[in-house]
Write a protein that holds these residues in place. Structure first.
Motif, PDB file in Angstrom:
ATOM      1  N   THR A 134      -1.963  12.545  35.929  1.00 33.85           N
ATOM      2  CA  THR A 134      -2.366  13.916  36.241  1.00 33.85           C
ATOM      3  C   THR A 134      -3.122  13.974  37.563  1.00 33.85           C
ATOM      4  N   TYR A 135      -3.341  15.187  38.029  1.00 30.86           N
ATOM      5  CA  TYR A 135      -3.996  15.377  39.331  1.00 30.86           C
ATOM      6  C   TYR A 135      -5.416  14.816  39.359  1.00 30.86           C
ATOM      7  N   ASP A 136      -6.073  14.760  38.185  1.00 32.65           N
ATOM      8  CA  ASP A 136      -7.467  14.330  38.145  1.00 32.65           C
ATOM      9  C   ASP A 136      -7.633  12.851  37.807  1.00 32.65           C
ATOM     10  N   GLY A 137      -6.528  12.127  37.674  1.00 30.96           N
ATOM     11  CA  GLY A 137      -6.604  10.685  37.471  1.00 30.96           C
ATOM     12  C   GLY A 137      -6.328  10.213  36.061  1.00 30.96           C
ATOM     13  N   GLY A 138      -6.291  11.127  35.084  1.00 30.96           N
ATOM     14  CA  GLY A 138      -5.992  10.737  33.719  1.00 30.96           C
ATOM     15  C   GLY A 138      -4.496  10.632  33.477  1.00 30.96           C
ATOM     16  N   ILE A 139      -4.139  10.373  32.237  1.00 31.54           N
ATOM     17  CA  ILE A 139      -2.740  10.276  31.821  1.00 31.54           C
ATOM     18  C   ILE A 139      -2.514  11.288  30.706  1.00 31.54           C
ATOM     19  N   GLY A 140      -1.434  12.047  30.803  1.00 27.45           N
ATOM     20  CA  GLY A 140      -1.120  13.047  29.800  1.00 27.45           C
ATOM     21  C   GLY A 140      -0.072  12.574  28.822  1.00 27.45           C
ATOM     22  N   GLU A 141       0.231  13.429  27.851  1.00 28.45           N
ATOM     23  CA  GLU A 141       1.246  13.116  26.853  1.00 28.45           C
ATOM     24  C   GLU A 141       2.619  12.959  27.490  1.00 28.45           C
ATOM     25  N   GLY A 142       2.830  13.622  28.594  1.00 29.66           N
ATOM     26  CA  GLY A 142       4.084  13.547  29.333  1.00 29.66           C
ATOM     27  C   GLY A 142       3.851  14.108  30.722  1.00 29.66           C
ATOM     28  N   PRO A 143       4.888  14.158  31.547  1.00 24.27           N
ATOM     29  CA  PRO A 143       4.735  14.724  32.895  1.00 24.27           C
ATOM     30  C   PRO A 143       4.222  16.155  32.848  1.00 24.27           C
ATOM     31  N   PHE A 144       3.250  16.455  33.721  1.00 17.10           N
ATOM     32  CA  PHE A 144       2.696  17.800  33.913  1.00 17.10           C
ATOM     33  C   PHE A 144       1.863  18.297  32.734  1.00 17.10           C
TER      34      PHE A 144
END
Length: 444
Positions: free
Chosen positions: A200-210
């Motif tokens: 993600t834009y803030d450096g974390g990781i999401g469940e999927g893209p975007f």
């Protein structure tokens, strides 16, 4: 490591935790766990690993009992590779091509089965390693992600988030013993590209893209990179090792550190309910205007700037970690965020004392175990995550932990010592018990 100013008088009730986990192991679980029967392998992993972490597995179980636990795990092994989550889907002699999809191996169950065997000191000699690795490769999708099970006609089913990326990479690491890229291997570069796409834009990781950054998915991404030997420092291509991941790990570390919070309960949040909207319209500011009998409210009037949070010195004594921005602390995220920082050798950046006080004074339960939040009863997941988080902070009375495998360092060392697994080359990410403190506590 930063430190809160209040004296740390928290008490880790080790004996009560041992009693809690022995009840989980040797008696019936509460009725609330009935719906989790298909996840019995996961519950077994938490229970066995917790007792091992407490140094109580061998002293409070007999060799015969431990052999029975090992046999039960192997009874869950699937004939085509991998492990089931429980024995309830084992069709035995009734299994055929028409009903085989009702009895699938499961990605998470396979990871937990292998980790549990390591905890129990098994040699993994009965694991169908080749079949398991071939099954693992079939679970990878074209975009590099992994599914959870194989359905009818080999269709990949289940989610595609980094939980399955991590468990896939972990299974591969445990069974291959390191860095080969043989024809039967997974598409490592495809997996790396997929993980990168979830950043993600803030450096974390999401469940999927975007999607929104989440500490659990971030931990899984970091552990997957660890198993793939793509975390810095790593040898360069010239020395025969692939370069590390191109994730923005400085941003990831910053995002993870910002998960520490003194918000211990859900507060009031902005509501878009009809009643709130009506009151907003009635109190509209001069900047709003009317057109065609419709009221238009400017963005500034609808969303006033937030009031800065104010915490007293007393409240700052307790600071756990949350999973997402603007959420209260939760026991499990003390590990999901803290464990990710431990893998990255940056856990010293959080306030140990405040996190420890949160765990031991707010969510540690009087009967042993940990609840999700203050006042909650203990459950198996959060009780294990609480222990794992404390082990990452080197809590006296707990074994050193491997934050990537989420088992004790002694269990990992047993796995690495197995004759079939030893290789001439350095095992990716290897560190010994003597090194584990530096890995966890020392700046990279």
């Amino acid at each position: 490591m930063s430190s809160s100013t209040a004296p740390n008088t928290s008490v880790f009730n080790k004996e009560r935790h041992i009693k809690y986990w022995l009840r989980c192991l040797k008696t019936f679980l509460p009725t609330a766990y009935i719906s989790n029967d298909s996840n019995r392998m996961t519950l077994a992993y938490f229970t066995l690993s917790a007792l091992d972490s407490l140094g109580a597995l061998e002293s409070h179980t007999t060799p015969v009992e431990r052999a029975q636990y090992v046999d039960w795990i192997y009874h869950c092994q699937h004939p085509s590779g991998g492990f089931r989550g429980f024995t309830g889907t084992d069709l035995g002699a009734l299994r055929d091509e028409g009903n085989a999809h009702w009895d699938p191996a499961n990605m998470a169950a396979t990871f937990f089965a292998l980790a549990s065997l390591a905890v129990l000191g098994d040699g993994l000699d009965r694991v169908r390693r080749r079949e398991c690795l071939e099954w693992l490769a079939r679970l990878q999708r074209g975009d590099g992600s992994f599914g959870e099970t194989l359905g009818e006609e080999g269709r990949i089913e289940g989610g595609r988030d980094t939980r399955f990326c991590s468990t896939a990479a972990g299974i591969r690491w445990m069974l291959r013993g390191g860095g080969s890229n043989d024809p039967g291997d997974i598409d490592v570069e495809g997996l790396l590209r997929y993980i990168k796409s979830t950043e993600t834009y803030d450096g974390g990781i999401g469940e999927g893209p975007f999607l929104e950054a989440h500490a659990g998915y971030t931990y899984c991404a970091i552990s997957a990179l660890f198993f793939l030997d793509r975390l810095p420092p790593s040898k360069s291509k010239e020395s025969g090792r692939a370069p590390y991941s191109d994730l923005h790990l400085d941003d990831t570390v910053r995002w993870l550190v910002h998960r520490q919070t003194s918000m211990l309960q859900d507060g009031e949040e902005y509501s878009v309910s009809e009643s709130n909207n009506n009151s907003l319209l009635e109190e509209r500011s001069p900047e709003s205007f009317t057109g065609h009998d419709a009221v238009v409210v400017t963005t500034a009037a609808a969303h006033p700037p937030p009031v800065p949070l104010q915490y007293s010195d007393e409240e700052l004594q307790w600071a756990g970690l949350n999973g997402r921005c603007n959420k209260p602390a939760d026991t499990c995220y003390s590990f999901w965020a803290g464990g990710a920082l431990a893998i990255l050798k940056k856990i010293y950046l959080i306030d140990f004392n405040a996190n420890r006080r949160y765990l031991l004074e707010k969510t540690q339960h009087v009967i042993g175990g940990f609840g999700k939040m203050p006042g909650d009863p203990p459950d198996i997941l959060h009780s294990y995550m609480g222990l794992a988080a404390l082990a990452c902070m080197r809590e006296p009375g707990l074994k050193s932990i491997d934050p990537a495998l989420c088992v004790s360092v002694s269990a990992r060392e047993h796995l690495e010592s197995l004759a079939w697994r030893r290789r001439e080359q350095l095992v990716p990410g290897k560190y010994t018990a003597a090194d584990s403190g530096a890995i966890i506590m020392t700046e990279g």
